[in-house]
Design an enzyme around this catalytic site. Structure first.
Site, PDB file in Angstrom:
ATOM      1  N   GLY A 436       0.819  -1.206   0.000  1.00 21.19           N
ATOM      2  CA  GLY A 436       0.000   0.000   0.000  1.00 21.19           C
ATOM      3  C   GLY A 436       0.853   1.255   0.000  1.00 21.19           C
ATOM      4  N   GLY A 438       0.405   5.717   0.478  1.00 22.90           N
ATOM      5  CA  GLY A 438      -0.479   6.798   0.886  1.00 22.90           C
ATOM      6  C   GLY A 438       0.280   8.094   1.042  1.00 22.90           C
ATOM      7  N   GLY A 439      -0.451   9.126   1.402  1.00 21.51           N
ATOM      8  CA  GLY A 439       0.193  10.424   1.572  1.00 21.51           C
ATOM      9  C   GLY A 439       1.149  10.454   2.737  1.00 21.51           C
ATOM     10  N   GLN A 440       0.931   9.561   3.733  1.00 20.34           N
ATOM     11  CA  GLN A 440       1.790   9.559   4.916  1.00 20.34           C
ATOM     12  C   GLN A 440       3.003   8.651   4.772  1.00 20.34           C
ATOM     13  OE1 GLN A 440       1.090  11.657   7.426  1.00 20.34           O
ATOM     14  NE2 GLN A 440      -0.659  12.365   6.198  1.00 20.34           N
ATOM     15  N   GLY A 441       2.970   7.702   3.819  1.00 20.80           N
ATOM     16  CA  GLY A 441       4.117   6.804   3.674  1.00 20.80           C
ATOM     17  C   GLY A 441       3.780   5.569   2.872  1.00 20.80           C
ATOM     18  N   VAL A 443       3.507   1.200   2.887  1.00 17.85           N
ATOM     19  CA  VAL A 443       3.254   0.066   3.766  1.00 17.85           C
ATOM     20  C   VAL A 443       3.808  -1.200   3.103  1.00 17.85           C
ATOM     21  CG1 VAL A 443       1.525  -1.271   5.001  1.00 17.85           C
ATOM     22  CG2 VAL A 443       1.184   1.181   4.644  1.00 17.85           C
ATOM     23  N   LYS A 457       4.617   0.186   8.307  1.00 15.09           N
ATOM     24  CA  LYS A 457       4.414   1.493   7.675  1.00 15.09           C
ATOM     25  C   LYS A 457       5.662   2.331   7.824  1.00 15.09           C
ATOM     26  CE  LYS A 457       1.446   5.554   7.473  1.00 15.09           C
ATOM     27  NZ  LYS A 457       0.245   6.225   7.974  1.00 15.09           N
ATOM     28  N   ASP A 554      -8.591  11.095   9.110  1.00 16.57           N
ATOM     29  CA  ASP A 554      -8.493  10.762   7.673  1.00 16.57           C
ATOM     30  C   ASP A 554      -9.378   9.551   7.367  1.00 16.57           C
ATOM     31  OD1 ASP A 554      -7.689  10.995   5.046  1.00 16.57           O
ATOM     32  OD2 ASP A 554      -5.790   9.948   5.327  1.00 16.57           O
TER      33      ASP A 554
END
Length: 751
Positions: A436, A438-441, A443, A457, A554
């Protein structure tokens, strides 16, 4: 005498041991199918992962055996358009030779009329592809164009060839296709559907000696052209339909890649010396024996060591001193000689050996000196790395987190992992382990030493000013124990940006199941309501029962994971915050995902529990409509799901925006109540929105009523039950909770 007898006895025992090992190896190699499964159908061997009967094969590789023939005949995928008889199954390379009994043809029938038929084969729903290296399109006839068009995934492919001949005596008597009476062309890679059609070059004069044209996809090298095939009267019936012709298929184990397959308990590469190899398909793989081994990689002990030193005549691997090793061999020149031992005359006498002895001695001394310096350098680098890891650990709040864990009165399984543990678990953060983004990092999927599968993550950035707050929030999140919240197992602080370790949820995200075009199965209304209720209960737990309360920040369908039973798991707390203790705690930067963001939060920069309520309402809209929160490819009205919903509510067109499946599973009253709940959750003022606890209660009540609607056999009893008054809690403009908005649910017409 006694000593000689003991030596002879030891030699006999050693020979017996060698014989037993050889017999075991032969028995293992001979076992090609699972216990209790047939390994042959007629003259065709059926090695695992193929199999006949339930439990005997890997997904998609079932073989049926028709014993009514003599000898029996094997077939693959009898449910596809063209049933294919199996002639041979090969594991290396991964091929299946099948027999086809049809071809495209175009024959002159007199009076300027033709009798024609195209050839169509579709195996797109199977584990097979048409081999691009083992098959060719073959067209036969004079003034003929053979054309093949097919599909490789979403790509359309076309190719063809042409054949001309003015008269029969100008055509070679037979053999290769040279574009005189016969032509051939290659096909593209990854073809799983094709049709063959024929065209005429408008030379009707050839019909007197070549009235028919033929086209077929056939195994390369099988067809030998004959001038006798051009008249065409007997070719189709006696050579194609009567005896058939071979076509080669490539096969894979479908619906998974190697990293995904290795995490499954039924991983089919069973031999200890086997390796997994991804195919050219987006999802598919095969197994093969590692270098230096051969056999069946799908069987336990199926891959056996190759004895490269065994005599092989002129094809020997080593011509000099050969030593067989596990998975390889060593080939060296005899003592006192030098050269290339892999060549027949590669070793020759070394006349300079005496001269080289002092040089070798000096070289050894230099080697030990260099080795000593290298070891000293490694020690220095190891100490430097240790200092760096300690620096990051302290910088990322490791000492604070350890102190918080000691002072915490709540027992927890939360762990602080080392960088080495997570590096090993994720195969050095290999890109094939990514599950995965995402904007945060990013996975990664990984397996810890205790065999637990986890999600790691790797965050992109960390604000140093939030380290103390981050440390406290991490420990609090680790103490959350709710069946619908992904469990935080630990973290790693020895890196520049901290990494979090979560439990692994195997069935991807709600976003994937709603919006991925490759998802084959539908999602019933009851399942969607169940997912909505479980997600709402998780958020209600975070808001109302966690101590201190936690705001997710979020909420979106991509952050709701599903397990194998489609149980919802709220995840990704990268933007989560503890509930503010006073109204002065404002965010310096609004975070979240466009399409889900609370408009009040965007104006005030103050995240509240009602911000999560707004975002959850968008997720609920996705469940009902099957549409994305933002869809830029659609019309201007459909780009924002919230705007689209508000327009539908104003115009009384709610039923038109529902997903085609769910609109036939629920009644109008149910959808109207859910829509009214969503409308309240999307209120511009947060104080006018219900709490997540209230949302969960309303959804649970509606689901129970919907289930009772189907389960009650007596319509009067259903009218009675659904006619009861139910209440939900609303917030007045002052922010105080009141009990109002009583809703009456009755049975709609047409159920």
């Amino acid at each position: 005498m006694q000593r000689e007898f003991q030596m002879q006895h030891q030699v006999m025992v050693m020979k017996l041991h060698v014989l037993i090992v050889l017999l075991l190896g032969v028995a293992s190699a001979a076992n090609i199918s699972l216990p209790g499964c047939r390994d042959k159908c007629g003259d065709v061997s059926v090695p695992h992962p193929f199999g006949i009967g339930d439990g005997c094969y890997v997904e998609g590789l079932n073989v049926s055996c028709n014993d009514s023939f003599s000898p029996p005949r094997a077939f693959i995928n009898p449910d596809i358009n063209t049933q294919m008889q199996v002639l041979e199954i090969s594991l290396v390379p991964a091929n299946v030779r099948v027999l086809l009994e049809d071809a495209a043809y175009d024959c002159y029938a007199g009076n300027n009329n033709t009798d024609w038929s195209d050839m169509v084969i579709n195996i797109s729903a199977t584990a097979y592809l048409f081999s691009d290296t083992r098959n060719v399109l073959t067209a036969i006839g004079c003034a003929t164009v053979g054309y093949i068009e097919g599909q490789n995934g979403d790509d359309i492919y076309g190719s063809g060839c042409s054949s001309r001949c003015k008269k029969l005596d100008s055509v070679a008597s037979g053999g290769l296709c040279t574009r005189k009476g016969c032509c051939q062309t290659n096909i593209t890679t990854g073809l799983d559907y094709f049709y063959v059609t024929l065209g005429n070059l408008n030379h009707t004069d050839v019909w007197t000696y070549s009235p028919c044209s033929f086209g077929m996809l056939v195994e390369k090298g099988w067809y030998n052209f004959s001038v006798n095939d051009l008249p065409g009267q007997d070719f189709l019936n006696n050579r194609v339909k009567k005896t058939g012709y071979p076509v080669m298929l490539d096969w894979v184990i479908p619906n998974a890649s190697c990293p995904e397959a290795k995490r499954r308990p039924d991983y089919p590469c069973r031999s200890a010396n086997s390796v997994c190899q991804n195919s050219t398909r987006p999802q598919g793989y095969t197994c093969k024996c590692a270098q230096g081994y051969e056999g069946n990689p799908f069987m336990v002990n199926g891959c056996q060591d190759i004895d490269e030193c065994a005599p092989k005549g002129d094809n020997r691997t080593c011509f000099w001193e050969c030593t067989n090793l596990e998975g390889g061999y060593s080939c060296t020149c005899p003592r006192g000689t030098k050269g290339n031992a892999d060549e027949r005359h590669g070793c020759h006498k070394d006349d300079k050996m005496d001269f080289l002895k002092p040089v070798i001695g000096g070289g050894i001394g230099i080697f030990f000196l260099v080795a000593t310096c290298f070891l000293a350098y490694l020690g220095f680098e190891k100490n430097k790395l240790s200092r760096t890891k300690r620096k990051f650990f302290e910088q990322n709040g490791g000492l604070l987190l350890q102190q918080e864990m000691i002072n915490s009165h709540n027992p927890t399984t939360f762990r602080i992992y080392t960088r080495e543990e997570l590096t090993k678990a994720t195969n050095n953060f290999d890109k094939t382990s990514i599950i995965g983004r995402g904007g945060q990092g990013i996975v990664y999927g990984g397996v810890l030493e205790d065999k637990r599968t986890v999600a790691v993550k790797k965050s992109r950035i960390m604000d140093e000013s939030r380290l103390k707050e981050y440390t406290r929030e991490t420990l609090i999140l680790s103490q959350i124990n709710h069946k619908n919240v992904v469990k935080l197992l630990g973290c790693c602080l020895e890196v520049e940006v901290p990494m979090l370790v979560y439990e692994f949820i195997s069935n991807r995200t709600l976003f994937h199941h709603l919006h991925d075009v490759n998802v084959k199965w539908p999602m019933p209304l009851d399942t969607r309501l169940k997912i909505a209720i479980e997600s709402a209960q998780a958020l209600a737990y975070l808001h109302s029962w966690a101590s201190p309360p936690i705001l997710h920040g979020d909420v979106k369908s991509a952050n709701i994971l599903l397990d194998e039973q489609l149980t919802a798991k709220v995840s990704d707390f990268g933007t989560a915050k503890l509930a503010p203790t006073d109204e002065t705690q404002l965010a310096t930067l609004v975070q979240g995902t466009c399409g889900y963001l609370d408009p009040e939060y965007m104006q005030t920069c103050q995240l509240t529990d009602k911000s999560d309520v707004y975002s959850f309402a968008v997720v609920l809209l996705e469940l009902l409509t099957g549409k994305r929160a933002l869809y830029f490819e659609g019309s201007e009205e459909e780009r924002s799901l919230v705007f689209y919903f508000n327009s539908a509510m104003r115009e009384g067109k709610l039923f038109e925006i529902l997903d085609d499946q769910v609109k036939h599973e629920g009644d109008a009253e149910l959808f109207q109540e859910i829509a009214e709940l969503i409308d309240r959750c999307l209120s511009f003022k947060g104080v006018e929105r219900p709490t997540m606890k209230e949302v969960a209660e309303v959804l649970e009540r509606l689901r129970r009523l919907e289930q009772s609607l189907w389960s009650q056999p007596n319509s009067e009893e259903m009218d009675c039950e659904l006619g009861e008054t139910s209440s939900f809690t609303a917030a007045d403009t002052t922010g105080n909770h009141t009990m109002e908005g009583n809703a009456i649910v009755t049975i709609g017409e047409g159920r």
